[in-house]
Design a protein around this motif. Structure first.
Motif, PDB file in Angstrom:
ATOM      1  N   THR A 136       0.840  -1.188   0.000  1.00  0.00           N
ATOM      2  CA  THR A 136       0.000   0.000   0.000  1.00  0.00           C
ATOM      3  C   THR A 136       0.881   1.245   0.000  1.00  0.00           C
ATOM      4  N   GLY A 137       1.939   1.228   0.799  1.00  0.00           N
ATOM      5  CA  GLY A 137       2.969   2.267   0.799  1.00  0.00           C
ATOM      6  C   GLY A 137       4.302   1.634   0.449  1.00  0.00           C
ATOM      7  N   ILE A 138       5.380   2.363   0.673  1.00  0.00           N
ATOM      8  CA  ILE A 138       6.724   1.810   0.492  1.00  0.00           C
ATOM      9  C   ILE A 138       7.475   1.985   1.804  1.00  0.00           C
ATOM     10  N   GLY A 139       7.950   0.878   2.341  1.00  0.00           N
ATOM     11  CA  GLY A 139       8.750   0.916   3.551  1.00  0.00           C
ATOM     12  C   GLY A 139      10.197   0.598   3.233  1.00  0.00           C
ATOM     13  N   GLY A 160      10.807   5.357   2.120  1.00  0.00           N
ATOM     14  CA  GLY A 160       9.740   5.555   1.153  1.00  0.00           C
ATOM     15  C   GLY A 160       9.486   7.008   0.815  1.00  0.00           C
ATOM     16  N   HIS A 161      10.060   7.910   1.614  1.00  0.00           N
ATOM     17  CA  HIS A 161       9.819   9.335   1.370  1.00  0.00           C
ATOM     18  C   HIS A 161      11.067  10.069   0.903  1.00  0.00           C
ATOM     19  N   VAL A 162      12.002   9.322   0.320  1.00  0.00           N
ATOM     20  CA  VAL A 162      13.103   9.942  -0.407  1.00  0.00           C
ATOM     21  C   VAL A 162      12.506  10.671  -1.612  1.00  0.00           C
ATOM     22  N   CYS A 171       2.658  14.588  -1.610  1.00  0.00           N
ATOM     23  CA  CYS A 171       2.484  13.462  -0.692  1.00  0.00           C
ATOM     24  C   CYS A 171       2.118  13.959   0.708  1.00  0.00           C
ATOM     25  N   TYR A 172       1.450  13.108   1.462  1.00  0.00           N
ATOM     26  CA  TYR A 172       1.091  13.457   2.842  1.00  0.00           C
ATOM     27  C   TYR A 172       2.310  13.720   3.709  1.00  0.00           C
ATOM     28  N   CYS A 173       3.504  13.270   3.270  1.00  0.00           N
ATOM     29  CA  CYS A 173       4.712  13.471   4.068  1.00  0.00           C
ATOM     30  C   CYS A 173       5.165  14.928   4.051  1.00  0.00           C
ATOM     31  N   CYS A 178       7.817  12.129  -3.862  1.00  0.00           N
ATOM     32  CA  CYS A 178       8.634  11.177  -3.104  1.00  0.00           C
ATOM     33  C   CYS A 178       8.440   9.784  -3.689  1.00  0.00           C
ATOM     34  N   PHE A 179       9.315   8.889  -3.286  1.00  0.00           N
ATOM     35  CA  PHE A 179       9.330   7.509  -3.776  1.00  0.00           C
ATOM     36  C   PHE A 179       7.946   6.867  -3.628  1.00  0.00           C
TER      37      PHE A 179
END
Length: 301
Positions: A136-139, A160-162, A171-173, A178-179
């Motif tokens: 669902t996301g990237i860890g 995942g937020h690189v 993105c929510y970050c 982001c990745f």
């Protein structure tokens, strides 16, 4: 007992140091039904597996939980309003400790998948190791000198937020491109929906049929994989890069090719010493890693 909580499903397993996984089960996360309902499903799954394993709760050394982050390891709470909407601030440790009377430890799910792979899978015998999990996301997680890499205050670094494309989707970050916002399952599903291509599965099917729009979406995702891999490889110089998570079950080859391309052109890294490999434990990596943590006395960081 090992528990792996993801945005789509929750895996639970009884694990023995001598035998490995004894019994295992998967239940849907269904985060939209609310946090209390999710806790109830987990408690029921643990009870069922204990019975199937012929174990009593008193025989458990502990319960380890890996959860899609961020999480507050000290308080035992989930801080993820994005892949687990409605669960943010939920105390997952307290109810399980009360239900079973055993120590309960909460960790990031990517860290637990990495530990599982390094203990009994594709990361065994390598150090440093980086693992990226696509769902669902990237860890992402790293093992350095036999220990999971921690950041300030013991926090989990979030690969995942690189940032890979400043012109990419917000993105929510807090950043754009982001990745995770380009190559995760949810990102691909959103891009496919905008183009009227349905969800992730039909997106991949149409791309294989060489439909230009579907190919373009996947090309952007794989470019993000290559860019993120470049950054991560130069920052951490792992001996092995492991790709895991649900999306890798069917699509490992194309993602691995993108990652390997970054490694091959990594001028400031030793490419012949860096190998890209699939996670070998599948959905079991997370529960094995969580159980391993539950079997290990926790030390202050």
């Amino acid at each position: 007992m090992g528990i792996d909580i993801g945005g789509t499903k929750i895996a639970v397993a009884t694990v023995s140091a001598a035998e490995g996984i004894v019994r295992e089960a998967t239940v849907p996360t269904e985060a939209e039904r609310g946090f209390p309902a999710g806790v109830s499903r987990i408690v029921d799954a643990v009870k069922r597996l204990l019975a199937e394993s012929g174990w009593s709760a008193r025989e458990l050394q502990g319960i380890g939980i890996g959860c899609a982050g961020p999480v507050d390891r000290a308080r035992g709470t989930i801080l993820n309003p994005h892949t687990l909407p409605g669960w943010c601030g939920g105390d997952i440790v307290g109810p399980l400790r009360e239900a079973f009377g055993r120590p309960v430890l909460l960790e990031n799910d990517a860290d637990m998948a990495l530990l599982g792979e390094c203990h009994a899978g594709a990361g065994r015998g390598f150090d440093p190791v980086v693992m990226l999990t696509f769902g669902t996301g990237i860890g992402g997680a790293a093992l350095v000198h036999g220990q999971v890499l921690r950041g300030a205050a013991g926090e989990h670094p979030d690969m995942g937020h690189v940032s890979v494309d400043p012109r990419g989707p917000r993105c929510y970050c807090g950043t754009s491109g982001c990745f995770e916002s380009l190559a995760s399952g949810s990102a691909l599903a959103a891009a496919a929906a905008v183009q009227g291509l349905g969800d992730v599965r039909p997106l991949f099917a149409r791309a294989r049929q060489r439909e230009p729009v579907a190919e373009g979406i996947l090309r952007n995702a794989l470019s993000a994989v290559e860019s993120a891999t470049w950054t991560i490889v130069h920052a951490l110089l792992p001996e092995r890069l492991i790709l895991g998570g649900g999306m890798m079950d069917e699509h490992y080859d194309m993602f691995a090719a993108a990652a390997a391309a970054a490694v091959a052109r990594a001028a400031m890294a030793p490419p012949r010493r860096i190998t890209v490999a699939p996670a070998s434990l599948g959905n079991r990596a997370g529960v094995l890693g969580a159980a391993t943590v539950a079997m290990t006395p926790r030390t202050e960081e």
